[in-house]
Design a protein around this motif. Structure first.
Motif, PDB file in Angstrom:
ATOM      1  N   ALA A 148       0.829  -1.213   0.000  1.00 32.77           N
ATOM      2  CA  ALA A 148       0.000   0.000   0.000  1.00 32.77           C
ATOM      3  C   ALA A 148       0.857   1.254   0.000  1.00 32.77           C
ATOM      4  O   ALA A 148       0.562   2.224  -0.706  1.00 32.77           O
ATOM      5  N   ALA A 149       1.925   1.249   0.785  1.00 33.39           N
ATOM      6  CA  ALA A 149       2.828   2.403   0.824  1.00 33.39           C
ATOM      7  C   ALA A 149       3.507   2.600  -0.531  1.00 33.39           C
ATOM      8  O   ALA A 149       3.636   3.728  -1.022  1.00 33.39           O
ATOM      9  N   PHE A 150       3.926   1.502  -1.146  1.00 34.36           N
ATOM     10  CA  PHE A 150       4.609   1.588  -2.445  1.00 34.36           C
ATOM     11  C   PHE A 150       3.655   2.069  -3.533  1.00 34.36           C
ATOM     12  O   PHE A 150       3.991   2.949  -4.339  1.00 34.36           O
ATOM     13  N   ASP A 151       2.467   1.500  -3.567  1.00 34.54           N
ATOM     14  CA  ASP A 151       1.500   1.870  -4.610  1.00 34.54           C
ATOM     15  C   ASP A 151       1.047   3.321  -4.492  1.00 34.54           C
ATOM     16  O   ASP A 151       0.686   3.943  -5.500  1.00 34.54           O
ATOM     17  N   GLY A 152       1.062   3.858  -3.271  1.00 38.53           N
ATOM     18  CA  GLY A 152       0.551   5.209  -3.075  1.00 38.53           C
ATOM     19  C   GLY A 152       1.605   6.293  -3.069  1.00 38.53           C
ATOM     20  O   GLY A 152       1.264   7.474  -2.915  1.00 38.53           O
ATOM     21  N   ASP A 153       2.879   5.929  -3.241  1.00 36.94           N
ATOM     22  CA  ASP A 153       3.951   6.923  -3.135  1.00 36.94           C
ATOM     23  C   ASP A 153       4.873   6.855  -4.348  1.00 36.94           C
ATOM     24  O   ASP A 153       5.720   5.965  -4.442  1.00 36.94           O
ATOM     25  N   PRO A 154       4.732   7.785  -5.290  1.00 39.61           N
ATOM     26  CA  PRO A 154       5.600   7.782  -6.473  1.00 39.61           C
ATOM     27  C   PRO A 154       7.081   7.944  -6.134  1.00 39.61           C
ATOM     28  O   PRO A 154       7.945   7.595  -6.946  1.00 39.61           O
ATOM     29  N   ALA A 155       7.380   8.470  -4.939  1.00 39.17           N
ATOM     30  CA  ALA A 155       8.783   8.660  -4.550  1.00 39.17           C
ATOM     31  C   ALA A 155       9.444   7.367  -4.094  1.00 39.17           C
ATOM     32  O   ALA A 155      10.673   7.300  -3.997  1.00 39.17           O
ATOM     33  N   ALA A 156       8.652   6.354  -3.806  1.00 39.15           N
ATOM     34  CA  ALA A 156       9.217   5.087  -3.330  1.00 39.15           C
ATOM     35  C   ALA A 156       9.862   4.339  -4.498  1.00 39.15           C
ATOM     36  O   ALA A 156       9.208   4.079  -5.511  1.00 39.15           O
ATOM     37  N   GLN A 157      11.109   3.991  -4.344  1.00 37.66           N
ATOM     38  CA  GLN A 157      11.843   3.313  -5.405  1.00 37.66           C
ATOM     39  C   GLN A 157      11.702   1.790  -5.334  1.00 37.66           C
ATOM     40  O   GLN A 157      11.895   1.100  -6.330  1.00 37.66           O
TER      41      GLN A 157
END
Length: 323
Positions: A148-157
């Motif tokens: 969920a954090a990855f899908d919702g945050d374009p800054a997450a690599q």
């Protein structure tokens, strides 16, 4: 011929006399402090039974994190050849630490509140085993939180970046463990765990809150989630969000204990930075969006977007001094 005393030597003697006088006062001060320990209005734990240890709480969180995310936080490399040995060691160590601290918490409550004996040693062992048996399901929940954090945050690599460095995930990880202990009836320890995470991340999640899968806290500083909050699946909140209670009377700690005081957030809701949602009867319906800096004390129907009117901005020309 007598040597003259220098100003430096005089100062040193004066300092030494000052220290001597000060230290002579210490026994009397210590006696006054000891006397205050017997004042029932003050809080003291002078007993032969140990309190739960804050240092042990930190160790429990660190050890459990190694088990929840094998290979990420271990001091040594984890590979297929040593996984079984490493996991066996970590589970054994975590059991010993947990059982001891759970027993200490239960024993403390029994003695402080003059309760009947509840076999704190046996209960500590049983609850610790129950916690360890729940780790696979906690791992699965945390996996949904990472996604969920990855899908919702374009800054997450990468997912690894989230596991290693996101304060929101750290706070959720500690909460999910503390919640398991809280629902198992363990006093003190669950709150100590979430408050430790609070001190590191600025995210305050009460272990009594009920939070579904795929929960994401973006940035996170200043987030508050109260004890009786209920949060559904696929909910995302941002920094500065408060899910709290309405204004409480002075004796609320007794009158409202155990009653629903905090809001319910249904599935697929997004709550933006600085929003405040209060009250046990307040429900934010599924798939709704709550804008930044919104103040809500009444329920919101599903599929609703709540935003403020555009504020009136004032623009002034900045005049800089010419040199």
């Amino acid at each position: 011929m007598l040597k003259k005393t220098t100003e430096s030597e005089k100062k040193c003697r004066t300092d030494a006399e000052s220290v001597f006088k000060a230290r002579n006062l210490l026994p009397g001060i210590a006696e006054k402090i000891i006397k205050s320990c017997y004042d029932k209005k003050c809080y003291t734990h002078i007993d032969y039974d140990p309190l739960p240890s804050k240092d042990s709480v930190f160790e429990i969180i660190n050890k459990s994190r190694e088990i929840l995310f094998p290979g990420y936080f271990a001091k040594e490399k984890i590979d297929p050849a040593n996984l079984r040995y490493n996991m066996g060691q970590n589970v054994s160590v975590l059991f010993d630490m947990l059982a001891e601290q759970i027993s200490n918490c239960i024993r403390h409550d029994c003695l402080r509140y003059s309760q009947e004996c509840s076999n704190c040693g046996t209960r500590g062992n049983d609850i610790a085993i129950g916690f360890l048996e729940a780790i696979p399901s906690i791992r699965k929940q945390l996996a949904t939180d990472v996604v969920a954090a990855f899908d919702g945050d374009p800054a997450a690599q990468s997912h690894d970046e989230i596991i290693f460095s996101y304060p929101g995930l750290y706070a959720i990880m500690v909460y999910r463990q503390a919640h398991k202990l809280f629902t198992s009836g363990v006093p003190l320890l669950p709150r100590m765990m979430t408050e430790y995470a609070h001190s590191l991340t600025g995210i305050d999640i009460h272990p009594g809150a009920k939070i579904g899968d795929s929960f994401s806290i973006d940035h996170g500083t200043g987030v508050v989630i109260g004890e009786t909050t209920v949060i559904g699946k696929n909910v995302r909140i941002y920094q500065g969000v408060t899910l709290g209670a309405l204004s409480l009377p002075k004796d609320a700690g007794i009158l409202l204990k155990g009653k629903k005081r905090h809001p319910t957030i249904e599935d697929d809701v997004i709550i933006y930075a600085g929003a405040t949602i209060l009250g046990g009867k307040t429900v934010i319906g599924a798939r709704s969006v709550v804008g930044g800096n919104i103040w809500i004390t009444e329920s919101v129907a599903p599929d609703t977007t709540v935003v403020m009117e555009n504020p009136q901005l004032i623009y002034k020309k900045t005049i800089r001094n010419q040199i």
